[in-house]
Design a protein around this motif. Structure first.
Motif, PDB file in Angstrom:
ATOM      1  N   MET A  83      -2.398  47.679 -74.632  1.00  0.00           N
ATOM      2  CA  MET A  83      -3.630  47.070 -74.181  1.00  0.00           C
ATOM      3  C   MET A  83      -4.695  48.161 -74.206  1.00  0.00           C
ATOM      4  O   MET A  83      -4.445  49.282 -73.778  1.00  0.00           O
ATOM      5  N   ARG A  84      -5.827  47.800 -74.710  1.00  0.00           N
ATOM      6  CA  ARG A  84      -6.895  48.779 -74.883  1.00  0.00           C
ATOM      7  C   ARG A  84      -8.172  48.232 -74.261  1.00  0.00           C
ATOM      8  O   ARG A  84      -8.517  47.068 -74.429  1.00  0.00           O
ATOM      9  N   ALA A  85      -8.881  49.125 -73.543  1.00  0.00           N
ATOM     10  CA  ALA A  85     -10.152  48.733 -72.928  1.00  0.00           C
ATOM     11  C   ALA A  85     -11.231  49.736 -73.309  1.00  0.00           C
ATOM     12  O   ALA A  85     -11.014  50.943 -73.257  1.00  0.00           O
ATOM     13  N   VAL A  86     -12.368  49.215 -73.697  1.00  0.00           N
ATOM     14  CA  VAL A  86     -13.581  50.006 -73.860  1.00  0.00           C
ATOM     15  C   VAL A  86     -14.439  49.647 -72.660  1.00  0.00           C
ATOM     16  O   VAL A  86     -14.814  48.487 -72.473  1.00  0.00           O
ATOM     17  N   ILE A  87     -14.696  50.654 -71.831  1.00  0.00           N
ATOM     18  CA  ILE A  87     -15.385  50.441 -70.562  1.00  0.00           C
ATOM     19  C   ILE A  87     -16.749  51.108 -70.630  1.00  0.00           C
ATOM     20  O   ILE A  87     -16.845  52.304 -70.905  1.00  0.00           O
ATOM     21  N   GLN A  88     -17.778  50.340 -70.390  1.00  0.00           N
ATOM     22  CA  GLN A  88     -19.133  50.881 -70.419  1.00  0.00           C
ATOM     23  C   GLN A  88     -19.784  50.700 -69.054  1.00  0.00           C
ATOM     24  O   GLN A  88     -19.761  49.607 -68.484  1.00  0.00           O
ATOM     25  N   ARG A  89     -20.320  51.812 -68.546  1.00  0.00           N
ATOM     26  CA  ARG A  89     -21.090  51.739 -67.305  1.00  0.00           C
ATOM     27  C   ARG A  89     -22.441  51.144 -67.667  1.00  0.00           C
ATOM     28  O   ARG A  89     -23.120  51.640 -68.559  1.00  0.00           O
ATOM     29  N   VAL A  90     -22.809  50.075 -66.974  1.00  0.00           N
ATOM     30  CA  VAL A  90     -24.038  49.364 -67.331  1.00  0.00           C
ATOM     31  C   VAL A  90     -24.952  49.186 -66.127  1.00  0.00           C
ATOM     32  O   VAL A  90     -24.505  49.123 -64.984  1.00  0.00           O
ATOM     33  N   SER A  91     -26.246  49.106 -66.425  1.00  0.00           N
ATOM     34  CA  SER A  91     -27.200  48.712 -65.385  1.00  0.00           C
ATOM     35  C   SER A  91     -27.395  47.195 -65.418  1.00  0.00           C
ATOM     36  O   SER A  91     -27.828  46.598 -64.438  1.00  0.00           O
ATOM     37  N   GLU A  92     -27.029  46.586 -66.543  1.00  0.00           N
ATOM     38  CA  GLU A  92     -26.955  45.130 -66.648  1.00  0.00           C
ATOM     39  C   GLU A  92     -26.225  44.757 -67.922  1.00  0.00           C
ATOM     40  O   GLU A  92     -26.228  45.509 -68.897  1.00  0.00           O
ATOM     41  N   ALA A  93     -25.577  43.588 -67.893  1.00  0.00           N
ATOM     42  CA  ALA A  93     -24.864  43.075 -69.059  1.00  0.00           C
ATOM     43  C   ALA A  93     -24.720  41.569 -68.926  1.00  0.00           C
ATOM     44  O   ALA A  93     -24.666  41.035 -67.811  1.00  0.00           O
ATOM     45  N   SER A  94     -24.652  40.905 -70.075  1.00  0.00           N
ATOM     46  CA  SER A  94     -24.459  39.458 -70.062  1.00  0.00           C
ATOM     47  C   SER A  94     -23.748  39.036 -71.340  1.00  0.00           C
ATOM     48  O   SER A  94     -23.744  39.762 -72.336  1.00  0.00           O
ATOM     49  N   VAL A  95     -23.145  37.870 -71.286  1.00  0.00           N
ATOM     50  CA  VAL A  95     -22.506  37.287 -72.455  1.00  0.00           C
ATOM     51  C   VAL A  95     -23.070  35.885 -72.635  1.00  0.00           C
ATOM     52  O   VAL A  95     -23.222  35.128 -71.674  1.00  0.00           O
ATOM     53  N   ILE A  96     -23.406  35.579 -73.882  1.00  0.00           N
ATOM     54  CA  ILE A  96     -24.021  34.297 -74.221  1.00  0.00           C
ATOM     55  C   ILE A  96     -23.131  33.580 -75.231  1.00  0.00           C
ATOM     56  O   ILE A  96     -22.719  34.172 -76.237  1.00  0.00           O
ATOM     57  N   ILE A  97     -22.834  32.318 -74.935  1.00  0.00           N
ATOM     58  CA  ILE A  97     -22.024  31.486 -75.821  1.00  0.00           C
ATOM     59  C   ILE A  97     -22.795  30.191 -76.039  1.00  0.00           C
ATOM     60  O   ILE A  97     -23.181  29.527 -75.070  1.00  0.00           O
ATOM     61  N   ASN A  98     -23.025  29.874 -77.303  1.00  0.00           N
ATOM     62  CA  ASN A  98     -23.801  28.665 -77.640  1.00  0.00           C
ATOM     63  C   ASN A  98     -25.133  28.621 -76.889  1.00  0.00           C
ATOM     64  O   ASN A  98     -25.514  27.601 -76.323  1.00  0.00           O
ATOM     65  N   GLU A  99     -25.813  29.755 -76.858  1.00  0.00           N
ATOM     66  CA  GLU A  99     -27.125  29.924 -76.261  1.00  0.00           C
ATOM     67  C   GLU A  99     -27.152  29.769 -74.733  1.00  0.00           C
ATOM     68  O   GLU A  99     -28.216  29.657 -74.138  1.00  0.00           O
ATOM     69  N   LEU A 100     -25.977  29.791 -74.102  1.00  0.00           N
ATOM     70  CA  LEU A 100     -25.894  29.713 -72.642  1.00  0.00           C
ATOM     71  C   LEU A 100     -25.222  30.970 -72.107  1.00  0.00           C
ATOM     72  O   LEU A 100     -24.173  31.377 -72.613  1.00  0.00           O
ATOM     73  N   ALA A 101     -25.805  31.574 -71.074  1.00  0.00           N
ATOM     74  CA  ALA A 101     -25.189  32.742 -70.440  1.00  0.00           C
ATOM     75  C   ALA A 101     -23.992  32.260 -69.625  1.00  0.00           C
ATOM     76  O   ALA A 101     -24.147  31.459 -68.709  1.00  0.00           O
ATOM     77  N   THR A 102     -22.788  32.740 -69.970  1.00  0.00           N
ATOM     78  CA  THR A 102     -21.589  32.343 -69.236  1.00  0.00           C
ATOM     79  C   THR A 102     -21.180  33.402 -68.219  1.00  0.00           C
ATOM     80  O   THR A 102     -20.357  33.143 -67.361  1.00  0.00           O
ATOM     81  N   ALA A 128     -14.011  32.635 -78.136  1.00  0.00           N
ATOM     82  CA  ALA A 128     -15.326  32.085 -78.489  1.00  0.00           C
ATOM     83  C   ALA A 128     -16.143  33.114 -79.260  1.00  0.00           C
ATOM     84  O   ALA A 128     -15.895  34.324 -79.191  1.00  0.00           O
ATOM     85  N   ASP A 129     -17.138  32.642 -79.994  1.00  0.00           N
ATOM     86  CA  ASP A 129     -18.117  33.513 -80.633  1.00  0.00           C
ATOM     87  C   ASP A 129     -19.128  33.878 -79.551  1.00  0.00           C
ATOM     88  O   ASP A 129     -19.852  33.010 -79.060  1.00  0.00           O
ATOM     89  N   MET A 130     -19.128  35.143 -79.178  1.00  0.00           N
ATOM     90  CA  MET A 130     -19.941  35.579 -78.042  1.00  0.00           C
ATOM     91  C   MET A 130     -21.005  36.580 -78.480  1.00  0.00           C
ATOM     92  O   MET A 130     -20.772  37.376 -79.376  1.00  0.00           O
ATOM     93  N   LYS A 131     -22.122  36.527 -77.810  1.00  0.00           N
ATOM     94  CA  LYS A 131     -23.184  37.513 -77.972  1.00  0.00           C
ATOM     95  C   LYS A 131     -23.228  38.308 -76.670  1.00  0.00           C
ATOM     96  O   LYS A 131     -23.461  37.731 -75.602  1.00  0.00           O
ATOM     97  N   VAL A 132     -22.978  39.595 -76.760  1.00  0.00           N
ATOM     98  CA  VAL A 132     -22.926  40.435 -75.568  1.00  0.00           C
ATOM     99  C   VAL A 132     -24.161  41.332 -75.553  1.00  0.00           C
ATOM    100  O   VAL A 132     -24.439  42.029 -76.530  1.00  0.00           O
ATOM    101  N   LYS A 133     -24.898  41.282 -74.451  1.00  0.00           N
ATOM    102  CA  LYS A 133     -26.067  42.129 -74.263  1.00  0.00           C
ATOM    103  C   LYS A 133     -25.755  43.112 -73.155  1.00  0.00           C
ATOM    104  O   LYS A 133     -25.130  42.737 -72.152  1.00  0.00           O
ATOM    105  N   LEU A 134     -26.204  44.352 -73.318  1.00  0.00           N
ATOM    106  CA  LEU A 134     -25.969  45.321 -72.266  1.00  0.00           C
ATOM    107  C   LEU A 134     -26.988  46.435 -72.314  1.00  0.00           C
ATOM    108  O   LEU A 134     -27.570  46.719 -73.352  1.00  0.00           O
ATOM    109  N   ILE A 135     -27.171  47.045 -71.169  1.00  0.00           N
ATOM    110  CA  ILE A 135     -27.904  48.299 -71.079  1.00  0.00           C
ATOM    111  C   ILE A 135     -26.889  49.304 -70.566  1.00  0.00           C
ATOM    112  O   ILE A 135     -26.485  49.259 -69.405  1.00  0.00           O
TER     113      ILE A 135
END
Length: 150
Positions: A1-20, A128-135
């Motif tokens: 099992m592998r994890a890429v961990i990012q410290r973020v000030s904000e992050a979101s995931v969008i699926i079909n134009e909706l933030a889940t 799902a096909d996801m769009k991930v946004k992060l800072i």
């Protein structure tokens, strides 16, 4: 099992134009699961993620864990973390677990992290096909593989 961990000030995931799922201060965790993974990998990796001290203290040193900063986790499944690129230019994903193996382990990781952090996780949707946004804060990015415990 592998994890890429990012410290973020904000992050979101969008699926079909909706933030889940969305978080402010915390960790974006991209999780790859391979066929050889077990519940023991989940337990070990969840402990590492929950207790990883990568947030700044009063001296600007990375000494604080997620709970010390009231942080949250956004967990995203990502089979491409097990891409093999030795031959040719098209990645192979044969090491990535199939859904019948991966989904129960992914769901177990959610429960384990929620238990350890005593908070609800934000997640994407498995497969799902996801769009991930992060800072990315720092930027700080840590890679942990449960097969490299020693």
């Amino acid at each position: 099992m592998r994890a890429v961990i990012q410290r973020v000030s904000e992050a979101s995931v969008i699926i079909n134009e909706l933030a889940t799922g969305e978080i402010k201060t915390g960790l974006l965790v991209l999780l790859g699961i391979e066929e050889a993974d077990t519940s023991a990998d989940v337990a070990w990796l969840a402990q590492k993620i929950a207790n990883l001290r990568i947030f700044a203290d009063e001296n600007d040193l990375m000494n604080k864990a997620l709970q010390d900063v009231d942080g949250k986790i956004l967990l995203i499944s990502q089979f491409t973390l097990f891409a093999q690129t030795k031959k040719g230019n098209r990645p192979s994903f044969i090491r990535a677990a199939k859904p019948d193996v991966a989904i129960p382990l992914y769901e177990q990781m959610i429960k384990e992290l929620e238990s350890l952090t005593k908070t609800n996780l934000s997640t994407g949707i498995f497969g799902a096909d996801m769009k991930v946004k992060l800072i990315n804060d720092g930027p700080v990015t840590i890679i942990i593989d449960s097969k490299n415990r020693e």
